[in-house]
Every structure is written in C-alpha cells, then in structure tokens.
Design a protein around this motif. Structure first.
Motif, short mmCIF file in Angstrom:
data_model
loop_
_atom_site.label_atom_id
_atom_site.label_comp_id
_atom_site.label_asym_id
_atom_site.label_seq_id
_atom_site.Cartn_x
_atom_site.Cartn_y
_atom_site.Cartn_z
N ASN A 55 9.87 -2.39 65.94
CA ASN A 55 10.32 -3.64 65.37
C ASN A 55 9.40 -4.04 64.22
O ASN A 55 8.21 -3.75 64.23
CB ASN A 55 10.29 -4.68 66.49
N LYS A 56 9.95 -4.75 63.24
CA LYS A 56 9.14 -5.15 62.09
C LYS A 56 8.14 -6.24 62.45
O LYS A 56 7.05 -6.31 61.91
CB LYS A 56 10.09 -5.64 61.00
N LEU A 115 2.50 -10.26 71.08
CA LEU A 115 3.17 -9.07 70.54
C LEU A 115 3.36 -9.09 69.04
O LEU A 115 3.68 -8.04 68.46
CB LEU A 115 4.53 -8.89 71.21
N SER A 116 3.18 -10.24 68.38
CA SER A 116 3.57 -10.29 66.96
C SER A 116 2.64 -9.43 66.11
O SER A 116 1.44 -9.37 66.33
CB SER A 116 3.62 -11.72 66.46
N ASN A 117 3.26 -8.78 65.11
CA ASN A 117 2.53 -7.89 64.20
C ASN A 117 2.10 -8.59 62.94
O ASN A 117 1.60 -7.97 62.03
CB ASN A 117 3.47 -6.76 63.75
N ASN A 118 2.36 -9.89 62.89
CA ASN A 118 2.20 -10.61 61.64
C ASN A 118 1.41 -11.88 61.91
O ASN A 118 1.72 -12.62 62.85
CB ASN A 118 3.63 -10.93 61.15
N THR A 179 1.45 -9.96 51.83
CA THR A 179 1.94 -9.76 53.20
C THR A 179 0.94 -10.33 54.19
O THR A 179 -0.22 -10.54 53.86
CB THR A 179 2.14 -8.26 53.49
N LEU A 180 1.43 -10.60 55.39
CA LEU A 180 0.52 -11.05 56.44
C LEU A 180 0.57 -10.10 57.63
O LEU A 180 0.06 -10.40 58.69
CB LEU A 180 0.89 -12.46 56.90
N ALA A 181 1.23 -8.94 57.46
CA ALA A 181 1.30 -7.98 58.56
C ALA A 181 -0.10 -7.42 58.83
O ALA A 181 -0.81 -7.06 57.88
CB ALA A 181 2.25 -6.85 58.20
N TYR A 182 -0.48 -7.39 60.11
CA TYR A 182 -1.85 -6.97 60.44
C TYR A 182 -2.16 -5.59 59.89
O TYR A 182 -3.24 -5.37 59.33
CB TYR A 182 -2.06 -6.98 61.95
N GLU B 167 4.99 -15.55 48.44
CA GLU B 167 5.96 -16.05 49.40
C GLU B 167 5.73 -15.42 50.75
O GLU B 167 5.52 -14.22 50.86
CB GLU B 167 7.37 -15.72 48.92
N MET B 168 5.77 -16.27 51.79
CA MET B 168 5.68 -15.72 53.13
C MET B 168 7.09 -15.27 53.53
O MET B 168 8.06 -15.73 52.96
CB MET B 168 5.21 -16.81 54.08
N PRO B 169 7.19 -14.37 54.52
CA PRO B 169 8.52 -13.98 54.99
C PRO B 169 9.31 -15.21 55.45
O PRO B 169 8.73 -16.17 55.94
CB PRO B 169 8.21 -13.06 56.17
N VAL B 170 10.62 -15.15 55.27
CA VAL B 170 11.46 -16.30 55.60
C VAL B 170 11.29 -16.70 57.06
O VAL B 170 11.24 -17.88 57.39
CB VAL B 170 12.93 -15.96 55.31
N ILE B 171 11.15 -15.69 57.93
CA ILE B 171 11.06 -15.99 59.37
C ILE B 171 9.81 -16.82 59.65
O ILE B 171 9.84 -17.77 60.44
CB ILE B 171 11.11 -14.68 60.21
#
Lengths: 480, 216
Positions: A55-56, A115-118, A179-182, B167-171
């Motif tokens: 999952n993203k 669980l979040s990757n972000n 991005t804020l993905a770890y 921009e942050m992701p919409v979610i």
C-alpha cells in the motif's frame, strides 16, 4: 490485504452497530476486532514482514511490527477484561454503544498511526487518537471526568499542532524534495538542511512528546488516566503512548541519517531525565492510586527516551522495556479497575487489605508492582540492566548514578502505596460490603492480567528467538 | 498585495489581544478565514486547480463560516459574552503582542542563508501569530476564548504551511482539516458541558484534579 482488513473492520463494525443497535453486539464487535487484530499481527510475526509495502500509505515493516504486536496483545487482553468490566456499568444502552464505537475508532487510529508510511498521515492518526479517546475519558460524565477530558483534548491538540509546525519545518529542510514518506525522507536525509531539521525536531519532540507523556508536557496524563474507565486507562497507557513513541523514533532516525543526532540525543536525554525526576517528586506524596500508575507511565516513557538517546544496546533495551511496560502496566491498570470495583474509591488512604478481601486481586496487584519496579524476574529488570550497561559502555557514569537514584526513589514511592494497600486488614465496618463487591468480579476480570504477567515474567528469564529477531529488526529499521 | 494581506492578518491578532468581547473574537476568526483565502488566491501559484479548490473550501467554508457560526451558537447557549478578567490588563497584553508581532517582522528581515529556503514574510508573521495565540491562551480566563485562540494558532500554522511552496498529499490535507474541525467541535461540546456542570466557563474552575488533597 491483511492490513486493509484491520483498517476496515472497525468501520464496518461501527456501521453494523449503528444499524442493528443490539446491546449484546457492542462487546462482541470489540472482541472480534481484538481477535482479528491479534491474528493479523501473529501472522506477520511468524511469516515475516513483506519486503516491499503493498500500500502507498500503510505497511508493515521491520520497524513497526513489534509495536503492532504489542498493540494486538494489549488490545486482546483489554477486550477480554472489558467484557467483564462493562457488566458493572449501569447506564443507558445508547452510551454503551457510543463507548463501543469509540473503542473501535480509538484502536483503528492507533493502528493507523503505527502502520502509516507517511509522516503527515502519522500526524493525522495521532490527532485522531486524541479525538476518539476524548469520549472514552469523559464516559463516566462526572465533574472530574469532564475536566480531565477538556485538559486532555486541549493540551494534546495544542501539542500536536506544534508537532505540525515541526513537520512543516521538516519539509523546509528537505529542500527540493516534495514528500513526507518515511522511505524517501530516509533516502535523502543526508542532504537536509541542518538548521531547519534541528528546529523541526524540537517541535516534533515536544508535540508528539505531549502525546507520549514525556515531562514537562505530560500534564494531561495523570488526569486522563485516572478519570477514564480502567480498560481505557490500560489502552491509553500501554498502547497509545507507544504509538507516539514510534513516530518520535522515526523522526529520530531522520536526524541520525542527517548527521545531527547528537543534538537530538541531548534533547531526548533531558526530557527523559525530567520525566524520571517529576515522577520521583510527585509519587512521593501521591494519594490516588490510578494517578500513581499514570505517573509510573511518565517514568517509563522517560526510560524509553533515555534508552534511545544513550544508543548502542540501549536501543534494544528501550524496545524490550516498551514491550515489558505495556504488558505489566496494562495488567496493573486492569487490576486497579478490580480494586475500584471492590472498594469504590480511588484514594490510597481508604484502601487496605486487598489481599484479605480478594486474594486474586491482591496478588495481581502485588505482582504487577513487582513487575513494574523491575524486580527480577520481571522483563523490565533485564531492560533497565541493559540500559545501565549501555551507560557504562559509553562512560556516562554521572547519568548512570542519577538514573539509579531516581529509579530507587520512584520504587520507594510506589512500594509505600502498594504495600499499604495490599497488606493489613480492611476497614472492619465495610468488610462485608467489600467481600460482596469482590464476588461480583467475573473470571474474565482476572484472566487477562494473569496471562500478561506470566508473559512479562517469562520474558525476564527467556526471550524467545523469534522475538529477538523482531526486536533486532526493529532496531535496524529504526536506527539504520 | 499578498504582503499587505499578511500584515493585515498579523494585525487582527492585536485586535484580539485588546478586546474582551467574545463575539468580536469570533468575528475576527471569520475575518482571518477570508484573509487566508485572499492570501491563497494572490500568493500561491494556481497550477493545480483541485488543490486550489480545496484551499478555498478550507478557508472560506470551514474557517470563515462553519467554525465561527458554531462558536456563535455556543456563545448564545452559554450566555457568556465577555472575558473581562485577564491575568494582566488588556493594555499590557496589547503591548506585549505588538512587541511579538514586531519581532516577527524583524525575523522576516534577517539575512540568514537558511531563510532563503522559505518566504520570509509568511514565516515571520505566522510565527508571531502562533506565539501571540499561545500568550493569549495563558492570559485569558474563559475556556471559550481558549478555543478561539486555538483556532487562531491553527490559522497561523496554515499560513506557515503556505510559506513552503510545496503541496502535501491530498489525503494528508483532508485528514488535517478533518482533525482540526472535529477537535473544535469536541472542544465546543465540552465547553457546553463544563458550563452546565461548573456554572460558568472560567478556567480557574477546572482545578479539582490535583495530586495533593485529592477527593473522589
């Protein structure tokens, strides 16, 4: 697929409860969710985590599997206890249904945070835990519980808002990375701007640290833990604080990879020792036993921060300590629920002779105490011993002395209250009433604590190989 | 244009520091919502229409309309219209807030290499707004004013997020908005409950929970 199941089940369960409005379904849904949660984490623990997240936004990896497993075990125990506990609640069915909704959403948001990757999504879920648990703290609808709920929502919301400032500053430090993905943050951490990263770590540590219960931003914690129903106190203390700790660990990893970890370590050490100090001071004259347990949580969160900050084997000790603390503290809080059911008061002064009134509750109370103050064979003994060893290894003798002295003072404070409550004779005029109350406690209100304590004491003697692998995986996942 | 709007946004905080009427506080929230919309409109590049529509919804509908109306409703229910007894007189409060805002402008003017990564005026004013909000929270005496200041703090953070042209992701954006909205809603409901149980919404009433002299 598995992850989606534990994230979607509570939503579906809430819908079912909303449509059918059956009283017997409330606890059933909570228990079903707990079993499902447990099965999913057991599956990942035995089969191993997937190499790539499907999952993203959500995924199980080596860094969060231990946290997920601890949440599952604690939640399953709380769900079993809750079945017995809610039988004593004489209240309208509508409120019991709201209670069930909120427990489901509360656990969902904790699972989401783990669980979040972000980083942004972790923030959203951490704030969601505040909002979902607000109703649970307010559940008793007394003057005190309203006050506790207000302070909880207000202080935590402000803290988490400051954490968001930290997240914005972190995006500033990332330069051109959007991005804020770890994963991507870790991959590019070496190029981050030091100034903004350090500033952002301060905000995130204070903000999420509010939720984790680190001093000096822990003020909501004793109020909320003492006023909420006991199963909820157990969830708050043994699961919620951990999920906030995981977010701090993940941001800490960014500072490690960016090469400004010394600064982050110093901040965490200060907050950790402050937590120990504040607990030592406040426990000495405490007169409400649920507040006493809440302060003990502040202490243990401080120990986690210290272990992480010291580094080396200290990180292993911190993860082990987190597992042990969750097992023992949830058992302690659930037993405090039994004590409250028997004696109908939270004052330490008014409770004596638990062992005479109800042997099982009394022994659980004493053994939980032995576990939490890290007397062998408790697993906390191993973890604190390893932490002291790490301090010696890095030649931090002064810290070590301070650590041991503060722990001893805290142990004295806790022992004073627990020994007074457990031994002696109950007040003679109310003895019969207490014994009547004790008879109403069902087996489900003892069983989960017994299992949790056995696990905690066995872990103190023998750590199974699979757990060792998981903890080592977590350390590589977190510290890199 | 946008700089003028941002300075106006900072100045609304001074009005908030000086006034004691709750209705005026709530009106200022609506004004801040509209100002934030205008800042978005003139300040950000409208490359992504969807994102811009989302920002417009957040500022115009939620911040300028729904939240003020909800708080207005709470004020009418609780019959508390003024927050008279601040910890320090309003004049000093205004003075300190002005100094903080001035400090914010100074920050936006310093020549520091790391400052090149952001828009300095946005940054300075938003930090000033956040600090003034925190100051007012400690000074004011009614919990409803505390809710208003919590929202101004969120508005300051919103402005700060505009200073980073990312921009942050919409979610994530949706989650943030939903969380803040529900937080305000829950705080509002708790204000009503506290008004019922404690006969008023003074902060000083909320002092039963303490470590010494605890009573069940």
């Amino acid at each position: 697929m598995m992850i989606n199941m534990i994230l979607l089940f509570p939503v579906i369960a809430c819908l079912i409860l909303c449509i059918f409005k059956c009283k017997w379904m409330n606890n059933l849904m909570i228990t079903l969710y707990a079993i499902l949660h447990f099965c999913v984490s057991a599956y990942y623990c035995t089969v191993g985590v997937p190499q790539q997240s499907i999952n993203k936004y959500f995924g199980v990896d080596s860094s969060n599997i231990v946290f997920l497993a601890v949440l599952s075990v604690v939640f399953l125990a709380v769900a079993i206890y809750n079945n017995g506990y809610m039988k004593h609640e004489q209240t309208e069915p509508r409120r019991l249904r709201h209670y069930a909704y909120m427990v489901l959403i509360f656990v969902l948001s904790m699972t989401g945070a783990i669980l979040s990757n972000n980083l942004g999504l972790s923030w959203v879920f951490i704030e969601a835990t505040t909002l979902a648990s607000a109703y649970l703290i307010y559940f008793n609808k007394t003057k005190n519980s309203i006050e506790a709920a207000w302070k909880y929502v207000y202080i935590c919301s402000i803290g988490i808002a400051l954490a968001f400032v930290g997240i914005i500053l972190l995006t500033v430090s990332t330069g051109n990375l959007n991005t804020l993905a770890y994963n991507e943050l870790y991959a590019n951490a070496s190029g981050f701007n030091d100034f903004w990263l350090k500033l952002s770590f301060v905000f995130i540590l204070f903000g999420i640290g509010t939720k984790m219960g680190l001093a000096p931003v822990h003020f909501w914690l004793p109020d909320a833990h003492s006023e909420s129903p006991s199963p909820i106190s157990a969830l708050l203390s043994a699961a919620l604080l951990n999920s906030a700790f995981l977010v701090i660990l993940k941001v800490f990893k960014i500072t490690v990879l960016a090469g400004c970890e010394d600064y982050a370590r110093a901040m965490m050490l200060v907050m950790g020792f402050l937590s120990l100090f504040i607990t030592a001071v406040f426990l000495y004259h405490i007169n409400n036993y649920k507040r006493m347990l809440a302060y003990s949580s502040v202490e243990n969160m401080g120990i986690l921060a210290i272990g992480t900050a010291v580094g080396g084997i200290g990180v292993y000790a911190a993860i082990l300590h987190m597992i042990g603390h969750s097992l023992i503290k949830s058992s302690f809080f659930m037993t405090s629920g039994n004590v409250l059911e028997i004696f109908k008061t939270k004052k330490i002064k008014s409770v004596t002779g638990i062992l005479k009134t109800d042997k099982k509750t009394g022994w659980l109370w004493v053994l939980s105490f032995v576990g939490i103050v890290a007397l062998p064979p408790s697993v906390l003994f191993v973890s604190e011993f390893l932490m002291i060893k790490a301090m010696f290894y890095f030649h931090q003798y002064a810290l070590c002395v301070l650590f041991v002295i503060l722990l001893t003072v805290i142990m004295f404070g806790l022992a004073k209250a627990v020994i007074k409550m457990s031994f002696g004779l109950p007040h003679s005029d109310k003895e019969e009433e207490y014994e009547q109350n004790a008879k109403t406690l069902s087996f489900g209100m003892y069983f989960p604590q017994i299992v949790l304590l056995i696990m905690a004491f066995v872990l103190g003697l023998y750590i199974p190989k699979f757990l060792n692998v998981l903890i080592n995986g977590t350390i590589t996942g977190i510290v890199g | 244009m946008e700089n003028a709007l941002i300075i106006l946004f900072g100045l609304t905080m001074l009005y908030m520091a000086a006034t004691s009427r709750l209705m005026a506080h709530i009106r200022i929230l609506a004004v801040q919502g509209i100002l934030l919309f205008l800042i978005c409109y003139f300040g950000t590049e409208k490359t992504d229409l969807f994102n811009f529509l989302f920002l417009a919804f957040e500022t115009l509908i939620v911040k300028a309309l729904v939240i003020p109306l909800f708080l207005n409703h709470i004020v009418k229910k609780t019959h508390e219209y003024r927050d008279m007894e601040a910890n320090i007189p309003h004049f000093y409060c205004l003075f300190i807030s002005s100094v903080i805002l001035f400090g914010g402008f100074l920050i936006s003017d310093i020549n520091f290499p790391a400052m090149k990564m952001i828009n300095p005026v946005y940054f300075g004013v938003s930090i000033a707004v956040i600090i003034i909000s925190l100051l007012l929270i400690t000074i004011k005496h009614k919990i409803l004013t505390n809710v208003v200041e919590f929202i101004t703090m969120e508005n300051g953070i919103f402005l700060l997020s505009l200073s980073v042209a990312k921009e942050m992701p919409v979610i994530v954006n949706l989650g943030v908005l939903l969380d803040i909205f529900i937080a305000v809603f829950i705080l509002g409901l708790l204000v009503r409950q506290i008004n019922k149980e404690f006969d008023g919404i003074e902060v000083s009433h909320l002092s039963d929970l303490k470590d010494c002299e605890y009573d069940d």
